[in-house]
Design a protein around this motif. Structure first.
Motif, PDB file in Angstrom:
ATOM      1  N   GLY B  79       4.420  -0.347 -46.205  1.00 14.81           N
ATOM      2  CA  GLY B  79       3.655  -0.473 -46.573  1.00 14.81           C
ATOM      3  C   GLY B  79       3.159   0.696 -47.802  1.00 14.81           C
ATOM      4  O   GLY B  79       3.357   0.467 -49.314  1.00 14.81           O
ATOM      5  N   PRO B  80       3.863   1.385 -47.164  1.00  9.73           N
ATOM      6  CA  PRO B  80       3.619   3.136 -48.436  1.00  9.73           C
ATOM      7  C   PRO B  80       4.041   2.920 -49.899  1.00  9.73           C
ATOM      8  O   PRO B  80       4.243   3.501 -50.752  1.00  9.73           O
ATOM      9  CB  PRO B  80       4.157   4.438 -47.482  1.00  9.73           C
ATOM     10  N   SER B  81       5.752   2.136 -49.493  1.00 12.88           N
ATOM     11  CA  SER B  81       6.310   2.013 -50.743  1.00 12.88           C
ATOM     12  C   SER B  81       5.901   1.037 -52.297  1.00 12.88           C
ATOM     13  O   SER B  81       5.939   0.704 -53.082  1.00 12.88           O
ATOM     14  CB  SER B  81       7.681   0.931 -50.630  1.00 12.88           C
ATOM     15  N   ILE B  82       4.714   0.102 -51.428  1.00 14.54           N
ATOM     16  CA  ILE B  82       3.504  -0.511 -52.297  1.00 14.54           C
ATOM     17  C   ILE B  82       2.044   0.218 -51.686  1.00 14.54           C
ATOM     18  O   ILE B  82       0.987  -0.514 -52.811  1.00 14.54           O
ATOM     19  CB  ILE B  82       3.197  -2.046 -52.649  1.00 14.54           C
ATOM     20  N   GLY B  83       2.102   1.035 -51.946  1.00  7.74           N
ATOM     21  CA  GLY B  83       0.655   2.488 -51.933  1.00  7.74           C
ATOM     22  C   GLY B  83      -0.320   2.099 -50.738  1.00  7.74           C
ATOM     23  O   GLY B  83      -1.294   2.420 -50.982  1.00  7.74           O
ATOM     24  N   ILE B  84       0.006   1.523 -49.625  1.00  5.47           N
ATOM     25  CA  ILE B  84      -0.757   0.734 -48.202  1.00  5.47           C
ATOM     26  C   ILE B  84      -0.094   1.916 -47.721  1.00  5.47           C
ATOM     27  O   ILE B  84       1.084   2.088 -46.659  1.00  5.47           O
ATOM     28  CB  ILE B  84      -0.590  -0.292 -48.010  1.00  5.47           C
ATOM     29  N   TYR B  85      -0.791   3.212 -47.590  1.00  6.68           N
ATOM     30  CA  TYR B  85      -0.998   4.165 -46.275  1.00  6.68           C
ATOM     31  C   TYR B  85      -1.937   3.843 -45.500  1.00  6.68           C
ATOM     32  O   TYR B  85      -3.000   3.485 -45.294  1.00  6.68           O
ATOM     33  CB  TYR B  85      -0.881   5.495 -46.773  1.00  6.68           C
ATOM     34  N   LEU B  86      -1.630   3.613 -44.145  1.00  7.12           N
ATOM     35  CA  LEU B  86      -2.614   2.855 -42.349  1.00  7.12           C
ATOM     36  C   LEU B  86      -1.684   4.165 -41.928  1.00  7.12           C
ATOM     37  O   LEU B  86      -0.658   4.493 -41.598  1.00  7.12           O
ATOM     38  CB  LEU B  86      -1.834   1.944 -42.442  1.00  7.12           C
ATOM     39  N   ASP B  87      -2.970   4.172 -41.023  1.00  8.76           N
ATOM     40  CA  ASP B  87      -2.229   5.326 -39.582  1.00  8.76           C
ATOM     41  C   ASP B  87      -1.791   4.016 -38.892  1.00  8.76           C
ATOM     42  O   ASP B  87      -2.309   3.146 -38.547  1.00  8.76           O
ATOM     43  CB  ASP B  87      -2.944   6.274 -39.171  1.00  8.76           C
ATOM     44  N   PRO B  88      -1.392   4.644 -37.504  1.00  9.61           N
ATOM     45  CA  PRO B  88      -0.934   3.311 -36.586  1.00  9.61           C
ATOM     46  C   PRO B  88      -1.971   2.815 -36.174  1.00  9.61           C
ATOM     47  O   PRO B  88      -1.471   1.550 -35.796  1.00  9.61           O
ATOM     48  CB  PRO B  88       0.097   4.177 -35.577  1.00  9.61           C
ATOM     49  N   ILE B  89      -3.082   3.012 -35.565  1.00 10.32           N
ATOM     50  CA  ILE B  89      -3.511   2.230 -35.321  1.00 10.32           C
ATOM     51  C   ILE B  89      -4.247   1.205 -36.490  1.00 10.32           C
ATOM     52  O   ILE B  89      -4.278   0.313 -36.441  1.00 10.32           O
ATOM     53  CB  ILE B  89      -5.041   2.845 -34.570  1.00 10.32           C
ATOM     54  N   GLN B  90      -4.148   1.740 -37.118  1.00  6.35           N
ATOM     55  CA  GLN B  90      -5.064   1.081 -38.456  1.00  6.35           C
ATOM     56  C   GLN B  90      -3.630   0.145 -38.772  1.00  6.35           C
ATOM     57  O   GLN B  90      -4.315  -2.025 -38.699  1.00  6.35           O
ATOM     58  CB  GLN B  90      -5.245   1.595 -39.930  1.00  6.35           C
ATOM     59  N   ALA B  91      -2.305   0.497 -38.632  1.00  2.00           N
ATOM     60  CA  ALA B  91      -1.494  -0.834 -38.931  1.00  2.00           C
ATOM     61  C   ALA B  91      -1.777  -1.790 -38.365  1.00  2.00           C
ATOM     62  O   ALA B  91      -1.263  -2.827 -38.179  1.00  2.00           O
ATOM     63  CB  ALA B  91      -0.303   0.094 -38.611  1.00  2.00           C
ATOM     64  N   GLY B  92      -1.854  -1.202 -36.771  1.00  2.23           N
ATOM     65  CA  GLY B  92      -1.889  -2.540 -35.753  1.00  2.23           C
ATOM     66  C   GLY B  92      -2.841  -2.681 -35.696  1.00  2.23           C
ATOM     67  O   GLY B  92      -2.690  -4.431 -34.920  1.00  2.23           O
ATOM     68  N   ILE B  93      -3.451  -2.409 -36.037  1.00  2.09           N
ATOM     69  CA  ILE B  93      -5.085  -3.603 -35.947  1.00  2.09           C
ATOM     70  C   ILE B  93      -5.253  -4.761 -36.846  1.00  2.09           C
ATOM     71  O   ILE B  93      -5.242  -5.816 -36.782  1.00  2.09           O
ATOM     72  CB  ILE B  93      -6.372  -3.286 -36.081  1.00  2.09           C
ATOM     73  N   ILE B  94      -4.069  -3.892 -38.607  1.00  2.00           N
ATOM     74  CA  ILE B  94      -4.165  -5.144 -39.511  1.00  2.00           C
ATOM     75  C   ILE B  94      -3.318  -6.123 -39.424  1.00  2.00           C
ATOM     76  O   ILE B  94      -3.318  -7.781 -39.202  1.00  2.00           O
ATOM     77  CB  ILE B  94      -4.686  -4.285 -40.965  1.00  2.00           C
ATOM     78  N   GLY B  95      -1.946  -6.145 -38.847  1.00  2.00           N
ATOM     79  CA  GLY B  95      -0.876  -6.519 -38.882  1.00  2.00           C
ATOM     80  C   GLY B  95      -1.310  -7.139 -37.854  1.00  2.00           C
ATOM     81  O   GLY B  95      -1.048  -8.762 -38.112  1.00  2.00           O
ATOM     82  N   LEU B  96      -1.837  -7.067 -36.781  1.00  2.74           N
ATOM     83  CA  LEU B  96      -2.504  -8.337 -35.577  1.00  2.74           C
ATOM     84  C   LEU B  96      -2.965  -8.963 -36.206  1.00  2.74           C
ATOM     85  O   LEU B  96      -2.984 -10.312 -35.467  1.00  2.74           O
ATOM     86  CB  LEU B  96      -2.629  -7.261 -34.439  1.00  2.74           C
ATOM     87  N   ALA B  97      -4.438  -8.943 -36.819  1.00  6.39           N
ATOM     88  CA  ALA B  97      -4.898 -10.049 -37.533  1.00  6.39           C
ATOM     89  C   ALA B  97      -4.744 -10.983 -38.438  1.00  6.39           C
ATOM     90  O   ALA B  97      -4.709 -11.764 -37.969  1.00  6.39           O
ATOM     91  CB  ALA B  97      -6.360  -8.662 -37.988  1.00  6.39           C
ATOM     92  N   ILE B  98      -3.724 -10.434 -38.894  1.00  3.16           N
ATOM     93  CA  ILE B  98      -2.830 -11.166 -39.920  1.00  3.16           C
ATOM     94  C   ILE B  98      -1.479 -11.995 -39.297  1.00  3.16           C
ATOM     95  O   ILE B  98      -2.013 -13.440 -39.522  1.00  3.16           O
ATOM     96  CB  ILE B  98      -1.969  -9.875 -40.608  1.00  3.16           C
ATOM     97  N   TYR B  99      -1.253 -11.378 -38.285  1.00  2.80           N
ATOM     98  CA  TYR B  99      -0.653 -12.266 -37.128  1.00  2.80           C
ATOM     99  C   TYR B  99      -1.328 -13.303 -36.346  1.00  2.80           C
ATOM    100  O   TYR B  99      -1.188 -14.913 -36.177  1.00  2.80           O
ATOM    101  CB  TYR B  99       0.407 -10.973 -36.072  1.00  2.80           C
ATOM    102  N   GLY B 100      -2.353 -12.575 -36.043  1.00  2.00           N
ATOM    103  CA  GLY B 100      -3.097 -13.807 -35.232  1.00  2.00           C
ATOM    104  C   GLY B 100      -3.841 -14.697 -36.238  1.00  2.00           C
ATOM    105  O   GLY B 100      -4.413 -16.698 -35.755  1.00  2.00           O
ATOM    106  N   SER B 101      -3.997 -14.371 -37.304  1.00  2.00           N
ATOM    107  CA  SER B 101      -4.497 -15.429 -38.731  1.00  2.00           C
ATOM    108  C   SER B 101      -3.823 -17.049 -38.619  1.00  2.00           C
ATOM    109  O   SER B 101      -4.720 -17.476 -38.668  1.00  2.00           O
ATOM    110  CB  SER B 101      -5.057 -14.910 -39.508  1.00  2.00           C
TER     111      SER B 101
END
Ligand SMILES: Nc1ncnc2c1ncn2[C@@H]1O[C@H](COP(=O)(O)OP(=O)(O)OP(=O)(O)O)[C@@H](O)[C@H]1O
Ligand SMILES: [Mg+2]
Lengths: 266, 221
Positions: B79-101
């Motif tokens: 993410g950071p290489s395209i300007g997306i900086y997330l803390d671990p919990i944010q990354a975890g929740i968003i990642g899992l949401a995308i996966y679940g979607s």
């Protein structure tokens, strides 16, 4: 936009064609339905009765000719030499004058009888809940079901469900009601109650187009009977003309088949 | 042989409870976001316009055929290489949401398709707007039809939160494996870990049965 006068037909079908791909299922259909007229469409299975009804409601896109509802073209915008699909908004405006009742009732199972009838009043007509409920109860009363207002469709018999569907179609105060074999999915003993509601509507002056296999109903209630065969109108006239006058062989055969099927006593 | 040492668990109970709360928190958020996203994706999958349908179909296929771990790594480390900086919990929740979607979307689509077309035709003729048809007629029925599948998917997503431990989200797996390696009480911590997931799955499934019973009463045909 045309303003319809008292005697202008409510539904005008002119040179209408419908094809599914290569398969032409309606050929050059011409029909006029006048205010308070009851028109019954009869004909063998696959002759195109449902398709005709669905083209009039623009649930199917007719592929040629015109269908006018109270003078307005339904489904398309015609310019000099081009025909374009109408927007949903325009389509809804023309359809506002129309109600339809299906063989399979198609009630919304997650809403009560009253909920089914009032939903359009609240969402489309934007009536407040109290006003909508009063009106909905009056409509249910009209089809003899005010006591069942809070029942869900699954708790009603087929005949009752179909009567709720009729009340629902009446909610928008349509100027024409379309019926596609409204009693064909019903147990025989429930057919009568639905036909009775339809007779009452006819007596009240409702304009109706009814696809039916109930020849008794057509003979008794219709002003006009239309016999459709292989996508063509073979005969159109009063019930007396169609059932008792000279018949094309295909109609003769159709009625003979009907009699054979319904004969229980030789 | 060392006996099963309950003391290790009791001593670390506050930490373990924190981990439990974090797991529940991540699951609830990921599922909620995943369902919202999944609903949008489902609408795209059912769209008549190929320009929507094809790319969204591709999205669903990619998500379903790659491991969640890799998706999470991509989001968190890539993410950071395209300007997306997330803390671990944010990354975890968003990642899992995308996966679940992707899974929710397929479920919703099946649910929508199970609603008889005629019910929508009636609404169309009566002049309902597309939005009203969606919210008043399609979604309420679709949700009832898919409750069992919804429970299943939610349980699977709940278990996948364990993967978040790899990007240092302090959820159950992270906490208990941490305690395990500090105290060498592997059997104890891993047993408790398994039990905790069992409790979560069982509660989800109970909640689902309860909802199904309440909702489907009027939907029998
Ligand atoms: N969606 C469709 N796609 C392709 N062909 C269709 C479609 N709907 C109807 N047809 C065809 O159009 C013809 C007329 O069908 P239609 O359903 O209008 O007949 P019907 O007179 O209503 O028959 P029934 O008495 O059995 O209801 C049939 O040959 C049918 O196969
Ligand atoms: Mg038919």
């Amino acid at each position: 936009m045309n303003k319809s006068s008292a005697n202008e037909p409510i539904v005008q079908v002119q040179n209408m064609n419908k094809s599914f791909g290569e398969n032409q299922v309606l050929k050059n259909i011409n029909l006029n339905v006048h205010p308070s007229e009851v028109m019954c469409l009869i004909g063998p299975s696959g002759s195109g009765k449902s398709t005709l009804l669905r083209c009039i409601a623009f649930l199917e896109q007719y592929t040629g000719g015109t269908v006018l509802i109270e003078g307005d073209l339904i489904g398309y915008n015609d310019n000099a030499d081009q025909r374009k699909l109408a927007s949903t908004k325009e389509l809804n405006r023309v359809r506002r004058n129309m109600g339809m009742v299906f063989q399979q009732f198609n009630l919304w199972p997650h809403m009560t009888a009253l909920g089914n009838v009032t939903e359009a009043l609240v969402r489309v007509k934007k009536l407040n809940r109290k006003h909508a409920n009063e009106k909905g109860l009056a409509l249910l009363n009209k089809v003899g079901l005010s006591e069942r207002a809070n029942h869900y469709p699954a708790q009603l018999s087929g005949g009752q469900q179909q009567r709720v569907a009729i009340a629902r179609a009446l909610a928008m105060e349509p100027s024409v009601l379309l019926f596609d074999e409204p009693t064909s999915a019903l147990d025989p003993e429930l057919v009568g109650e639905v036909l009775q509601v339809m007779k009452d509507l006819a007596n009240d002056g409702m304009t109706m187009i009814v696809v039916t296999h109930e020849m008794g109903f057509a003979a008794q209630v219709a002003d006009t009977v239309v016999f459709l065969d292989q996508g063509e109108i073979l005969l159109k006239g009063s019930p007396k003309d169609v059932f008792q006058g000279p018949k094309p062989p295909r109609l003769q055969q159709f009625l003979q088949n009907y009699m054979d099927r319904n004969a229980f006593w030789e | 042989m060392m006996a099963f040492d309950v003391k290790v668990i009791i001593d670390h109970l506050p930490q373990i409870l924190d981990g439990f709360v974090t797991t529940v928190w991540c699951t609830v958020w990921a599922c909620a976001l995943g369902m919202v996203l999944g609903l949008i994706v489902a609408c795209g999958l059912m769209s008549k316009a190929r320009i929507f349908r094809y790319p969204i179909r591709f999205y669903v296929e990619v998500i379903r055929s790659t491991p969640f771990l890799i998706q999470l790594f991509l989001l968190y480390y890539g993410g950071p290489s395209i300007g997306i900086y997330l803390d671990p919990i944010q990354a975890g929740i968003i990642g899992l949401a995308i996966y679940g979607s992707a899974y929710y979307a397929e479920l919703f689509r099946a649910g929508f398709n199970a609603i008889p077309e005629g019910q929508l035709e009636v609404a169309n003729i009566m002049g309902f707007s597309t939005t009203n048809i969606l919210w008043r007629i399609q979604i309420p029925q679709m949700m009832v039809l898919i409750v069992p599948g919804l429970v299943n998917t939610t349980i699977i997503l709940g278990k996948e939160t364990a993967v978040l431990s790899i990007v240092t989200v302090p959820e159950l797996t992270f906490v208990l494996t941490g305690i395990g390696s500090q105290t060498y009480a592997y059997a104890e911590t891993l047993t408790v870990l398994a039990l905790a997931y069992l409790i979560l799955a069982e509660s989800t499934s109970r909640l689902g049965s309860w909802a199904e019973k309440r909702l489907s009463k009027y939907m029998e045909r």
